[in-house]
Write an enzyme that holds these catalytic residues in place. Structure first.
Site, short mmCIF file in Angstrom:
data_model
loop_
_atom_site.label_atom_id
_atom_site.label_comp_id
_atom_site.label_asym_id
_atom_site.label_seq_id
_atom_site.Cartn_x
_atom_site.Cartn_y
_atom_site.Cartn_z
N ASP A 149 7.09 12.77 1.46
CA ASP A 149 6.54 14.00 2.00
C ASP A 149 7.68 15.02 2.01
OD1 ASP A 149 8.17 13.38 4.09
OD2 ASP A 149 6.57 12.94 5.49
N ASP B 256 -2.22 7.48 2.55
CA ASP B 256 -1.14 6.82 3.28
C ASP B 256 -1.48 6.92 4.75
OD1 ASP B 256 -0.31 9.73 3.67
OD2 ASP B 256 1.12 8.65 4.93
N CYS C 87 -9.65 -13.80 5.22
CA CYS C 87 -8.42 -13.30 4.60
C CYS C 87 -7.61 -14.48 4.06
CB CYS C 87 -7.59 -12.55 5.64
SG CYS C 87 -6.05 -11.89 4.99
N CYS D 211 -2.70 -15.50 7.58
CA CYS D 211 -3.99 -16.09 7.94
C CYS D 211 -4.10 -17.55 7.48
CB CYS D 211 -5.14 -15.26 7.37
SG CYS D 211 -5.34 -13.71 8.28
#
Lengths: 369, 369
Positions: B92, B266, B304, B309
């Site tokens: 940015d 984002d 997931c 996980c």
């Protein structure tokens, strides 16, 4: 299952090369054990630890008792399952933390009453409870509950404390629910008094523990005093059992300890100084937080081939530490553990080759000891 | 090098499947970009990011300007080298942080004077300086320096602010030192006013930037208002250039944004809520810190297949978060990024198959939106 095999003694120093066999795998000794206080070696995940070839890690019974607590560990089926670690785990008995962290302690023959450092809640720890907790945790190697007398304690206090620790050791042994799969070590105490160390070792050896720890060292005494205490203690321990020097992990003490017949070490030093921005390197400690490293694009340790040293610079690590970024703590922790585990591998190799004295000379000279 | 290729538009919604080619590799769009504020995606190392298949990450010019500073980044040879990341980076312009973090701001035609949120030191940021800093950083995709008007600003203020942003965009373009290798995007502003958004888009498109960002959304307005602003803005942007919706990353907004022709997103949401103990899952958010998970030995998200996980339980993650363990933040960050990047992969696949509406229905229903 628990078995210790003495593979060889180094020709010049008597340093021991060995192997410990547990239900969760083998451990080459001499070994350094990363400390995983509350079910995590701070900032490392199990992939990092495997990558580092950590063969065994530590858990702290006191911390695990307070959080997540016995009930959760029990429901998880033990600490291995809870934290997803399938290699050996050693637990301390909680004794050291009760004495260093607990408030309002009241010691009696029965055990120790203390207040949690987290919320002030009152608890009673006894040899039976410490043993039971470790049975629930399911550690491969357990410790007897001991009183860690203050380093400043006089002869009389230290003697009474050591005798209490010995009586507690007998109670731990009697309370042990799973001796087939978990090895319970006795802990030699006795402060800086030769005869008390000898008496402690003698009485514990008579109880025939599968291994022996040496506690109450590295508590403020000089290194010379510590080495002397090892000199008077390890010869009294049976050769066919492993010896664990508790809470010791500086570069010089690791080598000097091995030379004095120690097989196992643990220390929070590696991980604690990492989080403060200090790296252990072949040329001594590097305080990477210092401004001098702001534009130093060399690795932490030019002789290290860990992934941090291969890919990251001192300048980047300094930036992360200065910004309190989690990644800074993590990368330095990784490096410090790699450095130490790699040193232990070099020590084992030197014992194999009967070149430990040369290794000591070489390491000390470069490290600036 | 910078090129955008529009591969296809989804039959029912017009959502775009595309590809961005940069010096540091290709990016499949629509894409979510993890935020690496100060040269690190908090708690992730480059191996984690590769493992997650993060195709591009963000850096924040404001933060990097303050720490480690232009001189260090310059000496390192740019941000890719400094942080050891060889895939694309987007920066940015610092505008957003100057307005959200900087103190004592004074806006003029020239730029913005502000005080650092770290030490109160005074700085001046101008379009030329923001562009130069990004040239030094060497990001593959750069942003024009813009004024982010407060969400509460009235029509007149927002209009003047948008016009200033457009004049600044022209100065950024003129100041850009490396247009062959770094693509500078214009940023559409104009608050919640349709005509101002249209005017902003029109004037920036006339300057022919290689890509367009949409800024000043997700600043407190309702989702409906945000979607409406996208509806009036994206049709005005050229089809052959990528569109980046800044600072937006909730599950519903990602899907709704893609449907409205957005290619890039984002957000700090994923990593920020992770550190506070909240997981994004296929069935909505799981606040794993809650007591209800103390003995829940199921994974964060049963659907997931990330390594967290597969290997860790809610009970363990809760324990780590409760103990403020670094590993807790890290494992949840990993999972949340995996979840989001995996969602983007599903979105791309749905565009390929013209089934994006079904995917939206399915995801929203399960997520409870």
């Amino acid at each position: 299952m628990f078995r210790y095999e003495l593979i060889k003694e180094e020709k010049h120093t008597g340093a021991r090369l060995g192997r410990i066999i547990t239900d969760h795998g083998e451990i080459e000794t001499p070994i350094f054990m990363p400390v995983g206080t509350q079910a995590t070696v701070k900032s490392m995940d199990f992939r990092d630890l495997r990558d580092l070839n950590a063969q065994i890690i530590l858990g702290n019974t006191y911390h695990l008792y307070l959080r997540p607590g016995e009930e959760v560990i029990q429901a998880a089926g033990g600490l291995h399952n809870f934290m997803h670690w399938d290699r050996p785990i050693l637990t301390d008995s909680g004794g050291f933390q009760v004495f260093s962290l607990g408030d309002l302690r009241k010691i009696s023959e029965e055990g120790v009453q203390f207040a949690s450092h987290l919320d002030g809640s009152r608890h009673m720890m006894t040899p039976e409870k410490a043993t039971h907790l470790q049975n629930v945790i399911g550690s491969d190697i357990m410790m007897c509950f001991d009183e860690c007398a203050p380093a400043s304690a006089d002869y009389d206090y230290t003697k009474k404390s050591m005798e209490l620790t010995t009586r507690w050791a007998a109670r731990c042994k009697a309370a042990h629910e799973n001796p087939e799969h978990q090895a319970l070590f006795g802990i030699v105490q006795g402060g800086m008094f030769e005869d008390l160390r000898a008496k402690s070792a003698h009485d514990l050896v008579a109880m025939d523990f599968p291994g022996y720890s040496i506690g109450g060292l590295s508590v403020g005494e000089t290194k010379e005093t510590m080495y002397h205490m090892l000199d008077v203690t390890t010869p009294l321990l049976p050769k066919e059992k492993p010896r664990y020097l508790m809470g010791v992990g500086s570069v010089d003490a690791l080598i000097e300890g091995v030379i004095r017949g120690i097989d196992m070490f643990d220390c929070v030093l590696q991980t604690r100084i990492a989080r403060n921005g200090t790296a252990m390197t072949s040329r001594g400690r590097v305080v990477v937080r210092n401004a001098t490293y702001a534009k130093d694009f060399s690795p932490l340790d030019p002789e290290c081939d860990c992934y941090v040293c291969k890919h990251h610079t001192r300048a980047y690590l300094r930036h992360l530490i200065k910004c309190n970024e989690i990644l800074g703590a993590r990368l330095l922790t990784y490096h410090n553990l790699y450095f130490t585990l790699n040193l232990m591998e070099k020590i084992r190799e030197a014992i194999r080759r009967d070149t430990l004295t040369e290794l000591r000379h070489d390491v000390f000279r470069k490290y600036g000891i």
